[in-house]
Design an enzyme around this catalytic site. Structure first.
Site, PDB file in Angstrom:
ATOM      1  CG  HIS A   1      -1.849  -1.224   1.198  1.00  0.00           C
ATOM      2  ND1 HIS A   1      -2.508  -1.642   2.318  1.00  0.00           N
ATOM      3  CD2 HIS A   1      -2.168  -2.113   0.220  1.00  0.00           C
ATOM      4  CE1 HIS A   1      -3.191  -2.745   2.037  1.00  0.00           C
ATOM      5  NE2 HIS A   1      -2.989  -3.048   0.768  1.00  0.00           N
TER       6      HIS A   1
ATOM      7  CG  HIS B   1      -7.569  -2.811  -1.496  1.00  0.00           C
ATOM      8  ND1 HIS B   1      -6.946  -1.810  -0.778  1.00  0.00           N
ATOM      9  CD2 HIS B   1      -6.808  -3.922  -1.339  1.00  0.00           C
ATOM     10  CE1 HIS B   1      -5.865  -2.311  -0.198  1.00  0.00           C
ATOM     11  NE2 HIS B   1      -5.755  -3.588  -0.522  1.00  0.00           N
TER      12      HIS B   1
ATOM     13  CG  ASP C   1      -3.534  -4.884  -3.017  1.00  0.00           C
ATOM     14  OD1 ASP C   1      -3.016  -4.099  -2.200  1.00  0.00           O
ATOM     15  OD2 ASP C   1      -4.382  -5.747  -2.684  1.00  0.00           O
TER      16      ASP C   1
ATOM     17  CG  HIS D   1      -0.361  -9.072  -2.818  1.00  0.00           C
ATOM     18  ND1 HIS D   1      -0.344  -7.760  -3.252  1.00  0.00           N
ATOM     19  CD2 HIS D   1      -1.096  -9.086  -1.693  1.00  0.00           C
ATOM     20  CE1 HIS D   1      -1.038  -7.033  -2.393  1.00  0.00           C
ATOM     21  NE2 HIS D   1      -1.507  -7.810  -1.451  1.00  0.00           N
TER      22      HIS D   1
HETATM   23 ZN   LIG Z   1      -3.910  -4.560  -0.344  1.00  0.00          ZN
END
Ligand SMILES: [Zn+2]
Length: 320
Positions: free
Chosen positions: A89, A246, A250, A273
């Site tokens: 973040h 969000h 990311d 991720h």
């Molecule tokens: Zn995140």
């Protein structure tokens, strides 16, 4: 891209909070850095001395080669430094605001989660301001599509003159469900549209995480919690599609780990991720898929250039 010169912070700025995974109090200081430094994390000697008297400052560059885990968050590490967790973040704030160079000094093993979004980092950077540097920014321009599939997740990078993040998520539950979002770094407003979107999790998973020693610092202060048929947080959502926003956040943070801004169109379906990191790795591993570029091609022709080019175009037929 309006600015083609590298940037850093005008001054240092500190933030403190808790690590979402460790639950421990931690602080972070963002410092200006010289051109071509990139983003470098630094575990300060003061923190390390608590475990080793002979400790010295240890630096870990925020590049994909130093990523050691991507399960719940993106973790950097090295033999000497140990791990540095939950960098994404903060990296997204750097990527979203176009910060090329900074040193991130940590007083622990994790970047504080703040409110689960990038907002506090964006505010801190805006508070001290951004300084242009003399060196030109270099982009990693995608010249050939790269695609990665992990299970039913798909990620790809396609050639584009702009930095575009196109993310789609598809959850079985009815609260999140299917959401898609396209963020164009040139036209979008990162601070307004992306930075405020918080991380999220299912209440049903929380106990499993806790049993594994994960998410110890997770709370309604820093996570959107999803119950059986509703969002648990009393304040509700910041955007109807906060979840996919969000995921865009990311992706912006994770793609920064290429070491330079990627000029291309990133697309992901059911990503996270792990997928983001794999796409960066796949791009850089294929040397025919990218090239260094100092200016996006479409932007090379300024107003003045366009005027100067007109006579040449008129003479087109004479060009052999
Ligand atoms: Zn995140």
């Amino acid at each position: 891209m309006k600015a083609h010169s590298q940037t850093t912070l005008r001054d240092r700025v500190s933030l403190s909070g808790v690590g979402v995974h460790s639950g421990a109090a931690c602080a972070v200081t963002l410092l200006p850095a010289d051109p071509d430094t990139g983003i470098v994390f630094l575990k300060s000697v003061d923190f390390l001395k608590s475990v080793d008297d002979a400790a010295v400052d240890i630096e870990v560059a925020a590049i994909h080669g130093n990523v050691v885990a991507t399960t719940q968050c993106t973790v950097l590490g090295s033999k000497d430094a140990g791990t540095i967790a939950t960098i994404e973040h903060l990296m997204a704030a750097f990527g979203g605001l176009g910060i090329d160079n900074a040193v991130v000094e940590l007083s622990g093993d994790e970047v504080p989660v703040m409110d689960g979004s990038s907002e506090a980092f964006v505010e801190a950077i805006r508070q001290v301001g951004v300084r242009r540097q003399s060196a030109r920014r270099r982009y990693i321009r995608v010249v050939k599509p790269v695609r990665v599939e992990i299970g039913d997740s798909v990620g790809e990078l396609l050639p584009s003159d702009n930095r575009v993040f196109e993310v789609e998520i598809d959850f079985a539950d009815t609260i999140i469900g299917r959401q898609a979002y396209v963020y164009d770094a040139e036209e979008g407003d990162f601070g307004q549209d992306i930075a405020r979107a918080r991380t999220f999790g299912f209440m049903a998973d929380v106990e499993k995480f806790w049993a594994k020693g994960l998410a110890l610092g997770a709370s309604l202060e820093n996570t959107v919690a999803i119950g059986d048929d509703q969002v648990i947080n009393p304040e509700g959502l910041r955007f109807a599609d906060e979840f996919v926003r969000h995921k865009v956040l990311d992706a912006i943070g994770d793609l920064m780990l290429a070491g330079a801004p990627i000029l291309g169109h990133f697309r992901s379906y059911r990503g996270g991720h792990k997928l983001n990191s794999a796409v960066v790795k796949a791009l850089l591993a294929d040397r025919s898929a990218w090239e260094w570029s100092s200016i996006p091609a479409r932007r090379e022709a300024t107003q003045a250039d366009v005027g100067a080019m007109l006579p040449a175009a008129a003479l087109g037929p004479n060009v052999t």
